[in-house]
Write a protein that holds these residues in place. Structure first.
Motif, PDB file in Angstrom:
ATOM      1  N   LEU A  82      13.905  -1.740  -0.868  1.00 13.74           N
ATOM      2  CA  LEU A  82      14.419  -0.753  -1.820  1.00 13.74           C
ATOM      3  C   LEU A  82      15.726  -1.231  -2.446  1.00 13.74           C
ATOM      4  O   LEU A  82      15.912  -1.168  -3.665  1.00 13.74           O
ATOM      5  N   MET A  83      16.647  -1.722  -1.606  1.00 16.80           N
ATOM      6  CA  MET A  83      17.937  -2.168  -2.114  1.00 16.80           C
ATOM      7  C   MET A  83      17.795  -3.430  -2.960  1.00 16.80           C
ATOM      8  O   MET A  83      18.515  -3.615  -3.946  1.00 16.80           O
ATOM      9  N   ALA A  84      16.846  -4.305  -2.581  1.00 14.06           N
ATOM     10  CA  ALA A  84      16.609  -5.515  -3.372  1.00 14.06           C
ATOM     11  C   ALA A  84      16.084  -5.147  -4.759  1.00 14.06           C
ATOM     12  O   ALA A  84      16.493  -5.736  -5.774  1.00 14.06           O
ATOM     13  N   TYR A  85      15.196  -4.160  -4.811  1.00 13.48           N
ATOM     14  CA  TYR A  85      14.655  -3.699  -6.095  1.00 13.48           C
ATOM     15  C   TYR A  85      15.773  -3.094  -6.943  1.00 13.48           C
ATOM     16  O   TYR A  85      15.870  -3.352  -8.151  1.00 13.48           O
TER      17      TYR A  85
ATOM     18  N   ALA B 280      23.946   1.475  -8.239  1.00 12.29           N
ATOM     19  CA  ALA B 280      24.779   2.683  -8.242  1.00 12.29           C
ATOM     20  C   ALA B 280      23.953   3.905  -7.865  1.00 12.29           C
ATOM     21  O   ALA B 280      24.433   4.811  -7.174  1.00 12.29           O
ATOM     22  N   ILE B 281      22.689   3.934  -8.312  1.00  9.88           N
ATOM     23  CA  ILE B 281      21.816   5.060  -7.977  1.00  9.88           C
ATOM     24  C   ILE B 281      21.547   5.082  -6.475  1.00  9.88           C
ATOM     25  O   ILE B 281      21.688   6.113  -5.813  1.00  9.88           O
ATOM     26  N   ALA B 282      21.154   3.915  -5.937  1.00  7.86           N
ATOM     27  CA  ALA B 282      20.835   3.842  -4.508  1.00  7.86           C
ATOM     28  C   ALA B 282      22.057   4.134  -3.652  1.00  7.86           C
ATOM     29  O   ALA B 282      21.994   4.908  -2.693  1.00  7.86           O
TER      30      ALA B 282
ATOM     31  N   MET C  30      13.084   1.771   8.530  1.00  7.34           N
ATOM     32  CA  MET C  30      14.002   2.903   8.551  1.00  7.34           C
ATOM     33  C   MET C  30      13.437   4.061   7.736  1.00  7.34           C
ATOM     34  O   MET C  30      12.642   3.863   6.836  1.00  7.34           O
ATOM     35  N   THR C  31      13.882   5.253   8.054  1.00  2.25           N
ATOM     36  CA  THR C  31      13.464   6.414   7.294  1.00  2.25           C
ATOM     37  C   THR C  31      14.567   6.824   6.350  1.00  2.25           C
ATOM     38  O   THR C  31      15.699   6.373   6.454  1.00  2.25           O
ATOM     39  N   LEU C  32      14.254   7.705   5.415  1.00  2.00           N
ATOM     40  CA  LEU C  32      15.262   8.230   4.512  1.00  2.00           C
ATOM     41  C   LEU C  32      16.304   9.010   5.288  1.00  2.00           C
ATOM     42  O   LEU C  32      16.035   9.504   6.381  1.00  2.00           O
TER      43      LEU C  32
END
Length: 219
Positions: free
Chosen positions: A144-147, A155-157, A1-3
């Motif tokens: 990304l979400m796992a990190y 909360a940041i993600a 997926m892209t941003l």
């Protein structure tokens, strides 16, 4: 997926000026710079590839067709030598064949910015070809979400991904945009505005900076 992408680059209009090659076909250095116009647009038919899918807008209605003609009449003034669209190079044979049909009025154009805007502009400029220019950088969203979860940064993600910004990064992005007096439409469309009006706002310097913040601050 892209941003998440509210607006992405669709068209690159290149004004090319090269010196002619000599008899020995030795490449020469251009005597003047190449002027390139990058035109940002929303995905007319929405996008399943982006985290923010957006909302499809039917560009085949009589009203939207008139607005597209108005927009293209402005873009034609660039007299661009080449028109590039957001397709990967492997799609060039498909673009070549469908654009050829489009020019012969034998193609039922899909509700997609490449066909509705890119092909229309190239045809109005009487250019024989439309060029592909895109590269998939990619984002491993699951990683990304796992990190973020592992390091207590969910909360940041989540704040960054929310339509209405929540904590941390989302609030920072919203605050920066408020300072610029820029609002990013979550669907990619400004309600009530014509396409020409939307494109003028979406391609302004302030809007471009606001749209890039999500990439720059999380990169």
């Amino acid at each position: 997926m892209t941003l998440p992408a509210r607006f992405r680059s669709l068209l690159v209009l290149a004004l090319l000026s090269f010196t002619q090659q000599g008899a020995a076909q030795t490449p020469t250095v251009p005597t003047t710079k190449i002027k390139v116009y990058i035109v940002g647009t929303f995905h007319f038919d929405a996008s399943e590839a982006d985290l923010n899918h957006g909302k499809a807008v039917d560009m085949r209605t009589p009203q939207k067709q008139r607005e597209l003609d108005e927009l293209v009449s402005k873009l034609r003034k660039t007299q661009a030598d080449k028109v590039f669209v957001e397709y990967q190079l492997k799609e060039q044979p498909h673009v070549d064949s469908t654009y050829a049909l489009y020019r012969k009025k034998q193609l039922k154009a899909r509700n997609n910015e490449v066909y509705q805007l890119g092909y229309r502009l190239a045809d109005k400029l009487d250019r024989p070809r439309v060029y592909c220019a895109d590269a998939q950088l990619g984002l491993d969203f699951d990683a990304l979400m796992a990190y973020a979860k592992q390091h207590g940064q969910e909360a940041i993600a989540n704040g960054f991904m929310q339509v209405q910004p929540g904590d941390s990064m989302g609030q920072l992005l919203a605050a920066r945009n408020r300072l610029r007096h820029v609002a990013l439409p979550t669907s990619g469309v400004f309600p009530g505005a014509t396409l020409l009006a939307q494109f003028k706002v979406a391609n302004s310097a302030d809007f471009d900076r606001a749209n890039m913040d999500g990439y720059l601050l999380t990169g």
